[in-house]
Design a protein around this motif. Structure first.
Motif, mmCIF file in Angstrom:
data_model
loop_
_atom_site.group_PDB
_atom_site.id
_atom_site.type_symbol
_atom_site.label_atom_id
_atom_site.label_comp_id
_atom_site.label_asym_id
_atom_site.label_seq_id
_atom_site.Cartn_x
_atom_site.Cartn_y
_atom_site.Cartn_z
ATOM 1 N N CYS A 196 -11.489 7.912 3.155
ATOM 2 C CA CYS A 196 -10.409 8.536 2.384
ATOM 3 C C CYS A 196 -11.024 9.354 1.241
ATOM 4 O O CYS A 196 -11.761 8.821 0.413
ATOM 5 N N HIS A 254 -5.039 -1.935 -3.547
ATOM 6 C CA HIS A 254 -4.330 -1.883 -2.253
ATOM 7 C C HIS A 254 -5.143 -1.148 -1.189
ATOM 8 O O HIS A 254 -4.797 -1.184 -0.016
ATOM 9 N N CYS A 255 -6.217 -0.446 -1.566
ATOM 10 C CA CYS A 255 -7.040 0.285 -0.575
ATOM 11 C C CYS A 255 -7.819 -0.695 0.307
ATOM 12 O O CYS A 255 -8.269 -0.328 1.394
ATOM 13 N N CYS A 311 -6.802 -0.784 3.862
ATOM 14 C CA CYS A 311 -6.324 0.486 4.414
ATOM 15 C C CYS A 311 -7.305 0.937 5.493
ATOM 16 O O CYS A 311 -8.514 0.879 5.313
ATOM 17 N N VAL A 330 -3.080 7.492 -4.037
ATOM 18 C CA VAL A 330 -3.338 6.693 -5.239
ATOM 19 C C VAL A 330 -4.327 5.585 -4.884
ATOM 20 O O VAL A 330 -4.066 4.774 -3.997
ATOM 21 N N ARG A 388 0.833 -1.208 0.000
ATOM 22 C CA ARG A 388 0.000 0.000 0.000
ATOM 23 C C ARG A 388 0.870 1.261 0.000
ATOM 24 O O ARG A 388 0.743 2.103 -0.870
ATOM 25 N N CYS A 390 0.673 4.186 -2.581
ATOM 26 C CA CYS A 390 0.009 5.393 -2.059
ATOM 27 C C CYS A 390 0.858 5.868 -0.883
ATOM 28 O O CYS A 390 0.622 5.486 0.266
HETATM 29 S S1 SF4 Z 1 -7.784 4.393 0.962
HETATM 30 FE FE1 SF4 Z 1 -6.839 6.371 0.484
HETATM 31 S S2 SF4 Z 1 -5.057 6.469 1.817
HETATM 32 FE FE2 SF4 Z 1 -5.717 4.357 1.800
HETATM 33 S S3 SF4 Z 1 -4.455 3.407 0.183
HETATM 34 FE FE3 SF4 Z 1 -6.402 4.057 -0.752
HETATM 35 S S4 SF4 Z 1 -6.018 6.089 -1.558
HETATM 36 FE FE4 SF4 Z 1 -4.365 5.642 -0.142
#
Ligand code: SF4
Length: 395
Positions: free
Chosen positions: A239, A229-230, A233, A225, A21, A25
């Motif tokens: 976000c 991968h979000c 998160c 970004v 991640r 990002c």
């Molecule tokens: S949710 Fe937002 S902060 Fe988290 S990886 Fe995705 S873009 Fe980045």
């Protein structure tokens, strides 16, 4: 918002597990650090499975006595999150590690649950590697994953590469290392561990290449970004970059046909998929906020649909029987499904007693729409699913 101090953290800001991640990002690590870390039930179950795996490795490599082993295992098995297949799955992990250890001409060095630091690559970087094996110029870094929702392949996996860099830093002065092998044992997903190899020189070059990105991530700089991968998160629900992308609508040019094209259908489905799960998570988050007394304009918490339950089940049933109600009306006797029996019997016994003698037939599921990247082969009306999978399992 609470800023969690470095000293309170039991994981690195630039954690190895979050590297997929923060490498993409870069500001995500600092943003996540401002949000509470809530551990899901699946994560707690994963921790329990890891503890069982570690115990088995300790017995094998660290001389843990059988008595102590049995006592601790018994305690783990009594845990509310214990599942019978954990024994099977951790055995598969143990078998794999043994097969690697036995592949060396002489006993290799083995480290279990070893803290490794990769702060020469990513500031303050450290993590715990499940198993490290070194010998004959080879470094093995092996990780156990208990989850089944998201398959984690070993290939080019930044978490594994960071552990390998940490292991290289810790042990390369003691043992020469030329080849690096990483493996992920994820028994709920794959029958065989996912493996990947690279040379030590390639690993070190990768480490060098990510140094500037790690510096940027540590400083909380760079662009947000959005991508796959979000998924895990901590900021995923609120976000702004992600919400903006989920809610964005293509500009409507005036002269487009009244019906959308299949290309647009594909795009809408892809976006809606993310929106549905995000919407549900966001609702949960807003509910917990209003229950705490917070204000989410336009929303309030209300009592959901209630349910009925017996004040005393035994007493109620005894009373009904006394009143002449037949027991057959009170109980629903249903056979368990193969999956439920497998869960109770363990994979091995299930295979021996049901799958191998041909008592279980594998039936294809109903066709379902999946993203292009899905691992399952595509089917169409030309190849009927029942023709493709009509063999009994184990035949
Ligand atoms: S949710 Fe937002 S902060 Fe988290 S990886 Fe995705 S873009 Fe980045």
């Amino acid at each position: 918002m609470t800023q969690i101090a470095h000293a309170e953290r039991d994981h690195a800001l630039l954690s190895a597990s979050g590297a997929h991640r923060w490498l993409v990002c870069t500001p995500s690590a600092r943003l996540e650090d401002t949000l509470p870390d809530t551990e899901s039930e699946a994560a707690k179950r994963g921790t329990l499975a890891h503890e069982i795996a570690e115990l088995k490795l300790q017995k094998l490599f660290s001389g843990l006595t059988t008595r102590k082993y049995n006592a601790v295992l018994k305690k783990f098995k009594a845990h509310e999150l214990y599942e019978p297949n954990m024994d099977d799955h951790t055995d598969a992990y143990l078998d794999y590690i043994q097969s690697i250890v036995h592949s060396f001409p002489s006993p290799p060095f083995v480290a279990i649950e070893r803290k490794v630091t990769y702060d020469h690559i990513a500031p303050e970087g450290f993590g715990t590697s499940d198993c490290i094996i070194i010998g004959a110029g080879k470094l093995y870094v092996i990780d156990y994953k208990n989850g089944q929702g998201v398959p984690v392949p070993a290939e080019d996996n930044p978490q594994m590469k960071l552990y390998a860099l940490g292991a290289f830093k810790a042990f390369s002065l003691l043992f020469p290392i030329e080849e690096v092998h990483v493996a992920i044992v994820q028994p709920k997903v794959w029958d065989q561990p996912s493996e990947w190899s690279l040379s030590a020189a390639e690993l070190l070059a990768w480490g060098e290449s990510i140094k500037p990105i790690a510096q940027q991530a540590f400083a909380g700089e760079g662009d947000y970004v959005v991508g796959e991968h979000c998924g895990f998160c901590r900021a995923r629900n609120t976000c702004r970059a992600r919400v903006g992308q989920l809610m964005s609508v293509e500009d409507k040019a005036p002269l487009k046909p009244p019906l959308i094209s299949w290309e647009e259908v594909g795009d809408v489905l892809r976006r809606a998929d993310g929106i549905v799960s995000w919407y549900n998570s966001l609702k949960k988050l807003a509910l917990s906020e209003v229950l705490k007394g917070g204000n989410v304009p336009g929303w309030k918490a209300v009592e959901g649909r209630g349910s009925r339950e017996f004040a005393d089940l035994d007493a109620a049933f005894a009373y009904l029987k006394e009143k002449g109600i037949d027991e057959a009306i009170l109980y629903d006797r249903k056979p368990l499904t193969p999956a439920q029996i497998e869960n109770s019997l363990t994979k091995k016994v299930y295979k021996e007693l049901l799958e191998e003698p041909g008592h279980v037939i594998s039936k294809p599921g109903a066709p379902t729409l999946a993203p292009e990247g899905d691992k399952r082969p595509a089917i169409s009306d030309q190849v009927k699913p029942e023709e493709a999978f009509s063999e009994p399992v184990g035949s």
